[in-house]
Design a protein around this motif. Structure first.
Motif, PDB file in Angstrom:
ATOM      1  N   LYS A 120       0.839  -1.202   0.000  1.00  0.00           N
ATOM      2  CA  LYS A 120       0.000   0.000   0.000  1.00  0.00           C
ATOM      3  C   LYS A 120       0.876   1.254   0.000  1.00  0.00           C
ATOM      4  O   LYS A 120       0.626   2.189  -0.762  1.00  0.00           O
ATOM      5  CB  LYS A 120      -0.927  -0.001   1.211  1.00  0.00           C
ATOM      6  N   ILE A 121       1.890   1.263   0.844  1.00  0.00           N
ATOM      7  CA  ILE A 121       2.808   2.403   0.883  1.00  0.00           C
ATOM      8  C   ILE A 121       3.505   2.558  -0.464  1.00  0.00           C
ATOM      9  O   ILE A 121       3.638   3.658  -0.991  1.00  0.00           O
ATOM     10  CB  ILE A 121       3.832   2.243   2.025  1.00  0.00           C
ATOM     11  N   TYR A 122       3.951   1.456  -1.038  1.00  0.00           N
ATOM     12  CA  TYR A 122       4.664   1.481  -2.311  1.00  0.00           C
ATOM     13  C   TYR A 122       3.773   1.973  -3.454  1.00  0.00           C
ATOM     14  O   TYR A 122       4.175   2.818  -4.245  1.00  0.00           O
ATOM     15  CB  TYR A 122       5.199   0.078  -2.612  1.00  0.00           C
ATOM     16  N   PHE A 123       2.560   1.484  -3.521  1.00  0.00           N
ATOM     17  CA  PHE A 123       1.691   1.800  -4.649  1.00  0.00           C
ATOM     18  C   PHE A 123       0.914   3.101  -4.532  1.00  0.00           C
ATOM     19  O   PHE A 123       0.748   3.804  -5.515  1.00  0.00           O
ATOM     20  CB  PHE A 123       0.677   0.673  -4.888  1.00  0.00           C
ATOM     21  N   VAL A 124       0.383   3.421  -3.352  1.00  0.00           N
ATOM     22  CA  VAL A 124      -0.587   4.508  -3.312  1.00  0.00           C
ATOM     23  C   VAL A 124      -0.427   5.555  -2.214  1.00  0.00           C
ATOM     24  O   VAL A 124      -0.976   6.636  -2.336  1.00  0.00           O
ATOM     25  CB  VAL A 124      -2.034   3.971  -3.224  1.00  0.00           C
ATOM     26  N   LYS A 125       0.239   5.265  -1.152  1.00  0.00           N
ATOM     27  CA  LYS A 125       0.296   6.231  -0.054  1.00  0.00           C
ATOM     28  C   LYS A 125       1.163   7.424  -0.434  1.00  0.00           C
ATOM     29  O   LYS A 125       2.243   7.264  -0.984  1.00  0.00           O
ATOM     30  CB  LYS A 125       0.851   5.568   1.213  1.00  0.00           C
ATOM     31  N   GLU A 126       0.669   8.587  -0.125  1.00  0.00           N
ATOM     32  CA  GLU A 126       1.436   9.808  -0.425  1.00  0.00           C
ATOM     33  C   GLU A 126       2.033  10.375   0.831  1.00  0.00           C
ATOM     34  O   GLU A 126       1.573  10.208   1.906  1.00  0.00           O
ATOM     35  CB  GLU A 126       0.529  10.845  -1.064  1.00  0.00           C
TER      36      GLU A 126
END
Length: 126
Positions: A120-126
């Motif tokens: 989730k952090i890698y793909f979408v979290k800003e």
């Protein structure tokens, strides 16, 4: 070590002989602050994939060798945001490949659920 014993990034480091996990990931300070968490997550996922796969290395010149990867859903009917959605597989005769693929469907499912927050952090979290 059985891949299901790898529950954390630190476990993955130990599995591949990196005895000081806190020293493995660079600081990424020269990159924009908005991208650093994603870059750290990617670096951790690369190490986790290596530990989970053991000696297996995808052969991108072998179109008959299947490679598996977890995939994620960005939303669901329940309104939940990012979540593990299953796994996929492909074969390829490309000379370019992904470091985040796995030898078996079971390994892809395991990593996709056990390390969902890192993805989730890698793909979408800003």
């Amino acid at each position: 070590m059985n891949y299901t014993e790898i529950k954390t990034f630190e476990d993955a480091c130990i599995a591949i002989g990196l005895q000081q996990p806190e020293l493995v990931i660079p600081d990424f300070l020269s990159f924009p602050s908005t991208d650093r968490e994603a870059m750290i997550a990617h670096a951790k996922l690369v190490i986790i994939a290596k530990a989970i796969n053991g000696d297996w290395v995808p052969d991108w010149t072998d179109s008959s060798q299947w490679k598996y990867y977890p995939w994620f859903e960005m939303g669901s009917s329940s309104g939940v945001g990012f979540s593990f959605g299953g796994d996929g597989a492909w074969y390829s005769d490309s000379v370019v490949g992904s470091r985040l693929c796995f030898e078996t469907r079971e390994k892809a499912k395991y990593v996709g659920t056990q390390f969902e927050e890192l993805y989730k952090i890698y793909f979408v979290k800003e």
